[in-house]
Scaffold this motif. Structure first.
Motif, mmCIF file in Angstrom:
data_model
loop_
_atom_site.group_PDB
_atom_site.id
_atom_site.type_symbol
_atom_site.label_atom_id
_atom_site.label_comp_id
_atom_site.label_asym_id
_atom_site.label_seq_id
_atom_site.Cartn_x
_atom_site.Cartn_y
_atom_site.Cartn_z
ATOM 1 N N VAL A 1 0.817 -1.214 0.000
ATOM 2 C CA VAL A 1 0.000 0.000 0.000
ATOM 3 C C VAL A 1 0.855 1.270 0.000
ATOM 4 C CG1 VAL A 1 -2.080 -0.982 1.007
ATOM 5 C CG2 VAL A 1 -0.267 -0.208 2.513
ATOM 6 N N GLU A 2 2.200 1.129 0.162
ATOM 7 C CA GLU A 2 3.080 2.303 0.116
ATOM 8 C C GLU A 2 4.309 1.966 -0.718
ATOM 9 O OE1 GLU A 2 3.965 3.368 4.156
ATOM 10 O OE2 GLU A 2 1.843 3.589 4.674
ATOM 11 N N THR A 3 5.170 2.983 -0.924
ATOM 12 C CA THR A 3 6.445 2.719 -1.602
ATOM 13 C C THR A 3 7.427 2.167 -0.575
ATOM 14 O OG1 THR A 3 5.977 4.570 -3.047
ATOM 15 C CG2 THR A 3 8.240 3.787 -3.013
ATOM 16 N N SER A 4 8.361 1.311 -1.012
ATOM 17 C CA SER A 4 9.354 0.726 -0.079
ATOM 18 C C SER A 4 10.014 1.839 0.732
ATOM 19 C CB SER A 4 10.431 -0.028 -0.858
ATOM 20 O OG SER A 4 9.837 -1.029 -1.631
ATOM 21 N N SER A 5 10.163 1.590 2.058
ATOM 22 C CA SER A 5 10.705 2.638 2.930
ATOM 23 C C SER A 5 12.208 2.809 2.728
ATOM 24 C CB SER A 5 10.376 2.311 4.381
ATOM 25 O OG SER A 5 10.753 0.975 4.652
ATOM 26 N N LEU A 6 12.880 1.771 2.201
ATOM 27 C CA LEU A 6 14.290 1.962 1.828
ATOM 28 C C LEU A 6 14.607 1.122 0.603
ATOM 29 C CD1 LEU A 6 16.352 -0.351 4.024
ATOM 30 C CD2 LEU A 6 14.355 0.616 5.078
ATOM 31 N N LYS A 7 15.705 1.501 -0.069
ATOM 32 C CA LYS A 7 16.121 0.726 -1.243
ATOM 33 C C LYS A 7 16.612 -0.636 -0.762
ATOM 34 C CE LYS A 7 17.783 4.773 -3.768
ATOM 35 N NZ LYS A 7 18.991 5.387 -4.338
ATOM 36 N N CYS A 8 16.178 -1.681 -1.422
ATOM 37 C CA CYS A 8 16.570 -3.026 -1.001
ATOM 38 C C CYS A 8 17.514 -3.617 -2.047
ATOM 39 C CB CYS A 8 15.341 -3.914 -0.894
ATOM 40 S SG CYS A 8 14.140 -3.245 0.239
ATOM 41 N N PHE A 9 18.599 -4.250 -1.584
ATOM 42 C CA PHE A 9 19.490 -4.876 -2.557
ATOM 43 C C PHE A 9 19.751 -6.313 -2.149
ATOM 44 C CE2 PHE A 9 22.538 -3.397 0.613
ATOM 45 C CZ PHE A 9 23.442 -4.453 0.683
ATOM 46 N N ALA A 10 20.198 -7.094 -3.128
ATOM 47 C CA ALA A 10 20.596 -8.471 -2.844
ATOM 48 C C ALA A 10 21.808 -8.786 -3.710
ATOM 49 C CB ALA A 10 19.450 -9.422 -3.168
ATOM 50 N N GLU A 11 22.740 -9.541 -3.131
ATOM 51 C CA GLU A 11 23.928 -9.938 -3.889
ATOM 52 C C GLU A 11 23.767 -11.387 -4.317
ATOM 53 O OE1 GLU A 11 27.145 -9.063 -1.146
ATOM 54 O OE2 GLU A 11 27.768 -7.430 -2.458
ATOM 55 N N ALA A 60 9.571 -1.336 -4.336
ATOM 56 C CA ALA A 60 8.224 -1.726 -4.770
ATOM 57 C C ALA A 60 7.264 -0.594 -4.426
ATOM 58 C CB ALA A 60 7.794 -2.998 -4.049
ATOM 59 N N GLU A 61 6.242 -0.432 -5.257
ATOM 60 C CA GLU A 61 5.193 0.553 -4.938
ATOM 61 C C GLU A 61 3.879 0.082 -5.546
ATOM 62 O OE1 GLU A 61 5.747 3.937 -8.324
ATOM 63 O OE2 GLU A 61 7.309 3.902 -6.790
ATOM 64 N N PRO A 62 2.737 0.584 -5.019
ATOM 65 C CA PRO A 62 1.452 0.130 -5.573
ATOM 66 C C PRO A 62 1.223 0.680 -6.985
ATOM 67 C CG PRO A 62 1.112 1.645 -3.702
ATOM 68 C CD PRO A 62 2.583 1.476 -3.860
ATOM 69 N N LEU A 63 0.501 -0.076 -7.786
ATOM 70 C CA LEU A 63 0.144 0.383 -9.139
ATOM 71 C C LEU A 63 -1.028 1.372 -9.062
ATOM 72 C CD1 LEU A 63 0.069 -2.890 -11.301
ATOM 73 C CD2 LEU A 63 1.766 -1.085 -11.368
ATOM 74 N N GLU A 64 -1.205 2.143 -10.134
ATOM 75 C CA GLU A 64 -2.336 3.062 -10.211
ATOM 76 C C GLU A 64 -3.656 2.277 -10.230
ATOM 77 O OE1 GLU A 64 0.342 3.141 -11.959
ATOM 78 O OE2 GLU A 64 1.205 5.155 -11.891
ATOM 79 N N LYS A 65 -4.716 2.893 -9.732
ATOM 80 C CA LYS A 65 -6.017 2.228 -9.646
ATOM 81 C C LYS A 65 -6.506 1.861 -11.053
ATOM 82 C CE LYS A 65 -10.606 3.220 -7.645
ATOM 83 N NZ LYS A 65 -11.004 1.911 -7.385
ATOM 84 N N GLY A 66 -6.948 0.618 -11.206
ATOM 85 C CA GLY A 66 -7.501 0.187 -12.498
ATOM 86 C C GLY A 66 -6.484 -0.436 -13.440
ATOM 87 N N LEU A 67 -5.179 -0.254 -13.146
ATOM 88 C CA LEU A 67 -4.146 -0.768 -14.058
ATOM 89 C C LEU A 67 -4.080 -2.296 -14.018
ATOM 90 C CD1 LEU A 67 -1.878 -0.495 -16.022
ATOM 91 C CD2 LEU A 67 -0.389 0.371 -14.245
ATOM 92 N N THR A 126 18.431 -14.499 -6.936
ATOM 93 C CA THR A 126 18.752 -13.181 -6.359
ATOM 94 C C THR A 126 17.647 -12.180 -6.705
ATOM 95 O OG1 THR A 126 21.063 -13.714 -6.663
ATOM 96 C CG2 THR A 126 20.538 -11.410 -6.233
ATOM 97 N N ALA A 127 17.194 -12.206 -7.960
ATOM 98 C CA ALA A 127 16.106 -11.307 -8.365
ATOM 99 C C ALA A 127 14.872 -11.590 -7.524
ATOM 100 C CB ALA A 127 15.793 -11.500 -9.850
ATOM 101 N N ARG A 128 14.616 -12.861 -7.272
ATOM 102 C CA ARG A 128 13.437 -13.208 -6.458
ATOM 103 C C ARG A 128 13.597 -12.679 -5.029
ATOM 104 N NH1 ARG A 128 12.592 -18.755 -3.830
ATOM 105 N NH2 ARG A 128 10.455 -18.751 -3.072
ATOM 106 N N ARG A 129 14.820 -12.831 -4.479
ATOM 107 C CA ARG A 129 15.047 -12.354 -3.104
ATOM 108 C C ARG A 129 14.860 -10.845 -2.992
ATOM 109 N NH1 ARG A 129 19.666 -15.074 -2.826
ATOM 110 N NH2 ARG A 129 20.935 -13.205 -2.477
ATOM 111 N N VAL A 130 15.344 -10.110 -4.005
ATOM 112 C CA VAL A 130 15.245 -8.652 -3.935
ATOM 113 C C VAL A 130 13.787 -8.202 -4.146
ATOM 114 C CG1 VAL A 130 15.806 -8.082 -6.337
ATOM 115 C CG2 VAL A 130 16.403 -6.492 -4.567
ATOM 116 N N VAL A 131 13.030 -8.956 -4.954
ATOM 117 C CA VAL A 131 11.588 -8.686 -5.098
ATOM 118 C C VAL A 131 10.911 -8.841 -3.736
ATOM 119 C CG1 VAL A 131 9.452 -9.734 -5.988
ATOM 120 C CG2 VAL A 131 11.303 -9.186 -7.561
ATOM 121 N N TYR A 132 11.263 -9.925 -3.018
ATOM 122 C CA TYR A 132 10.662 -10.172 -1.703
ATOM 123 C C TYR A 132 10.998 -9.056 -0.712
ATOM 124 C CZ TYR A 132 9.084 -14.948 -2.737
ATOM 125 O OH TYR A 132 8.429 -16.028 -3.241
ATOM 126 N N SER A 133 12.281 -8.655 -0.659
ATOM 127 C CA SER A 133 12.649 -7.673 0.365
ATOM 128 C C SER A 133 12.038 -6.309 0.047
ATOM 129 C CB SER A 133 14.166 -7.590 0.549
ATOM 130 O OG SER A 133 14.817 -7.563 -0.693
#
Length: 646
Positions: A373-383, A395-402, A517-524
């Motif tokens: 419901v909000e934008t990520s509070s900090l940038k998340c990285f994964a190695e 991550a952030e929410p999409l526009e309504k209806g998209l 790694t991409a999956r982990r960074v999506v999760y965080s």
């Protein structure tokens, strides 16, 4: 395009009742008058049998204005009144006046028929009075386009291949000498349920019995040709409800029932010649206006009968277009359907027809989704495990209806960059750069999440980043298919790649390094953006007499439902109540409703939308006490914990 207009005057509406064996259009009823009176102009008469038109018996003309206060509209006078009179005669005066009336109408009944009970007698008299079902047949003939006339519309709608190929031309011309293309959309079990016969429509070419054909499943594409089999066609039939007429060949434009090719087909398929050497494309899988959101776990009462149940599950999956079956990580066999009654029918077929064993069923639950419901509070990285690559995302929410636009295919990822960019710029106010750098939708091509490359060429080597694009997209799709809260799909979320450090040597940036790694960074990134659970809501329409309305409100309130509209149904003592109810609280709703209204209310429900569950699923301070109803703010936590436990 203007939507087609449906009206009895145009002849594309039919009035029918199977209970009384009645079926007529205005034209076919006007024809009844012609039979009795001879000189009736059916075309003109039928046009005057609907709407605010009255018959003036003095001038013997039709007028738009009522000739006197008690005048009836023409539909009532010429169609309903005669029907009411016949009903009244049959129900009331079977012995005294009915024979005279039937004699007048030229309906002959023998003594045995006159002694029938009222219902069967009504059916018989109505059937003889209105004649056969020619009204319906004529309506189909007049208003449904022929296969050739409708070919272009149909092919454009269902075919995924290019419009410039010979195959496409053959299908548009319904050419029976062209290349063979058949679109199969349903399967019917044989009497003993051992195998299925496939119902398909021959789009071009001619299908012959006993020939070899190539069958392409729904997962077939030019990149992944695995879902393709060569099988031999058995017998062919034209399917006419109760009858099947066997043929040795069926040309383009016809429906056909095919034997012997059901092993490799799950839902729909594309059947073609072995002689076609061009690139093959499939027909689109069926799209429905509802989703399978209710799931039940099944297991055989006797564990040794598991193979029989698995075979039954495979068959029932072929038989129901919207059904999905899968095995959870816990080893449970899960069936997903659209509602209670639907799954009831599925379980009946599974137990009685397809596996013929006793099967235990767990309590039903629903499919959830995860969102932010909000934008990520900090940038998340994964190695990556080898420490040579690093991805940064938010991550952030999409526009309504998209999300709904993507799911309904109003926007597609395979459009060219320019068209895609224009869509997002004009409809959702994205800036040009972001709109042009959309990498993927997820978890599949119509998934309600977006991956955007938001890196700058001055900071990131775009060449290297593009070399691992496929791996990052795969990781993103894997992550959005099973979210971090309770392994349910993510929806309505935009993931932005902000920074990427990619190794120079191809050896150090393989899929094995990048995808997890991409999956982990999506999760965080997801967990940092205030995650929430979403649950499916059903749209419910209840019809009940006025004195039961308050009871309907009570039942809905107990189940977190909220009413959006209630209004009387004109011309009847009923009220229509429209409401939304969470699917998880809808189990047993209909029974409950009937109990509270003494069986006077009846309801229809269908999946409508996803809505956020109240409460924070990650709030550790909430303690879930067993067997106690939770307050609303604890629901998200409760659903998450119980789904994980399952």
């Amino acid at each position: 395009a203007n939507p087609p207009i449906v009206s009895p005057v145009l002849g594309n509406v039919c009035f029918a009742s199977s209970q009384y064996c009645v079926c007529f259009t205005l034209k076919s009823f006007a024809n009844v008058y012609k039979l009795y009176y001879g000189d009736v102009n059916v075309e003109e008469f039928s046009k005057r049998l609907w709407g605010d038109i009255y018959f003036n018996s003095k001038t013997r003309k039709f007028t738009k204005k009522a000739p006197h206060n008690s005048a009836q509209r023409s539909f009532v006078e010429f169609i309903l009144e005669p029907l009411y009179k016949i009903f009244a005669q049959v129900v009331g005066d079977v012995d005294s006046t009915l024979p005279a009336v039937l004699d007048e109408l030229g309906i002959r009944l023998n003594k045995h028929e006159l002694k029938l009970n009222i219902r069967p007698l009504l059916r018989l008299v109505c059937n003889k009075f209105l004649g056969d079902f020619s009204g319906f047949v004529n309506m189909c003939v007049e208003h449904i386009k022929s296969p050739l006339d409708n070919a272009k519309t149909k092919v454009d709608h269902i075919y995924t291949g290019p419009a410039s190929s010979k195959l496409h031309d053959d299908m548009i011309n319904c050419d029976q000498d062209g290349l063979l293309m058949v679109h199969s959309s349903k399967m019917y079990p044989t009497e003993d349920c051992t195998f299925f016969q496939v119902l398909g429509r021959v789009m071009s070419g001619t299908l012959h019995a006993g020939t070899d054909v190539r069958i392409l499943g729904e997962n077939y594409s030019l990149q992944d040709e695995e879902d393709s089999r060569v099988l031999t066609v058995g017998r062919l039939w034209i399917y006419e409800a109760r009858y099947k007429i066997e043929l040795n060949r069926v040309p383009a434009g016809n429906w056909v029932l095919i034997e012997g090719i059901d092993q490799s087909i799950v839902k729909t398929s594309t059947i073609t010649d072995l002689t076609i050497h061009d690139d093959l494309y499939i027909f689109r899988p069926l799209k429905f206006n509802t989703q399978s959101i209710i799931k039940i776990a099944v297991e055989p009462v006797n564990p040794s009968e598991l193979p029989k149940m698995l075979d039954g599950l495979r068959k029932v999956n072929k038989s129901y277009p919207l059904l999905t079956t899968r095995v959870e990580e816990s080893g449970e066999h899960v069936i997903l359907g659209t509602g209670e009654l639907y799954l009831d029918c599925v379980m009946h077929d599974l137990r009685k027809m397809y596996s013929e064993i006793d099967i235990k069923v767990a309590d039903p639950v629903v499919v959830f989704c995860e969102t932010v419901v909000e934008t990520s509070s900090l940038k998340c990285f994964a190695e990556t495990p080898n420490k040579k690559n690093k991805l940064t995302m938010i991550a952030e929410p999409l526009e309504k209806g998209l999300a709904e636009d993507i799911e309904n295919e109003n926007v597609q990822i395979d459009w060219n960059k320019k068209k895609l960019g224009e869509f997002f710029q004009t409809k959702y106010d994205w800036d040009l750069l972001a709109a042009r750098s959309i990498w993927a939708f997820g978890p599949d091509n119509t998934g309600p999440n977006i991956l955007v490359d938001d890196t700058l060429p001055s900071e990131v080597d775009k060449g290297l980043l593009n070399s691992v694009k496929d791996s990052i997209v795969q990781g993103f799709q894997w992550g959005t298919r099973e979210g971090p809260l309770c392994e349910e799909p993510i929806r309505n979320t935009k993931f932005k790649i902000l920074d990427a450090v990619i190794a120079n040597e191809p050896l150090h940036r393989g899929g094995g390094q990048i995808i997890p790694t991409a999956r982990r960074v999506v999760y965080s990134a997801f967990l940092m953006a205030t995650p929430r659970l979403m649950e499916p809501y059903l749209f419910v329409e209840v019809q009940a007499p006025a004195d039961c309305v308050s009871a309907v409100y009570t039942v809905l309130a107990k189940r977190r439902g909220h009413v959006t509209q209630d209004a009387p149904v004109p011309g009847s003592p009923l009220y229509t109540i429209k409401a939304f109810i969470p699917a998880i609280d809808s189990f047993g709703f209909e029974t409950d409703l009937r109990t509270h209204t003494q069986g006077q209310a009846f309801c229809l429900s269908v999946f409508h939308h996803w809505q956020i569950v109240p409460g924070d699923p990650l709030d550790k301070s909430i303690t879930i006490k067993p067997l106690e109803p939770q307050p609303a703010t604890h629901l998200a936590r409760e659903f998450m914990i119980k789904t994980r436990r399952r």
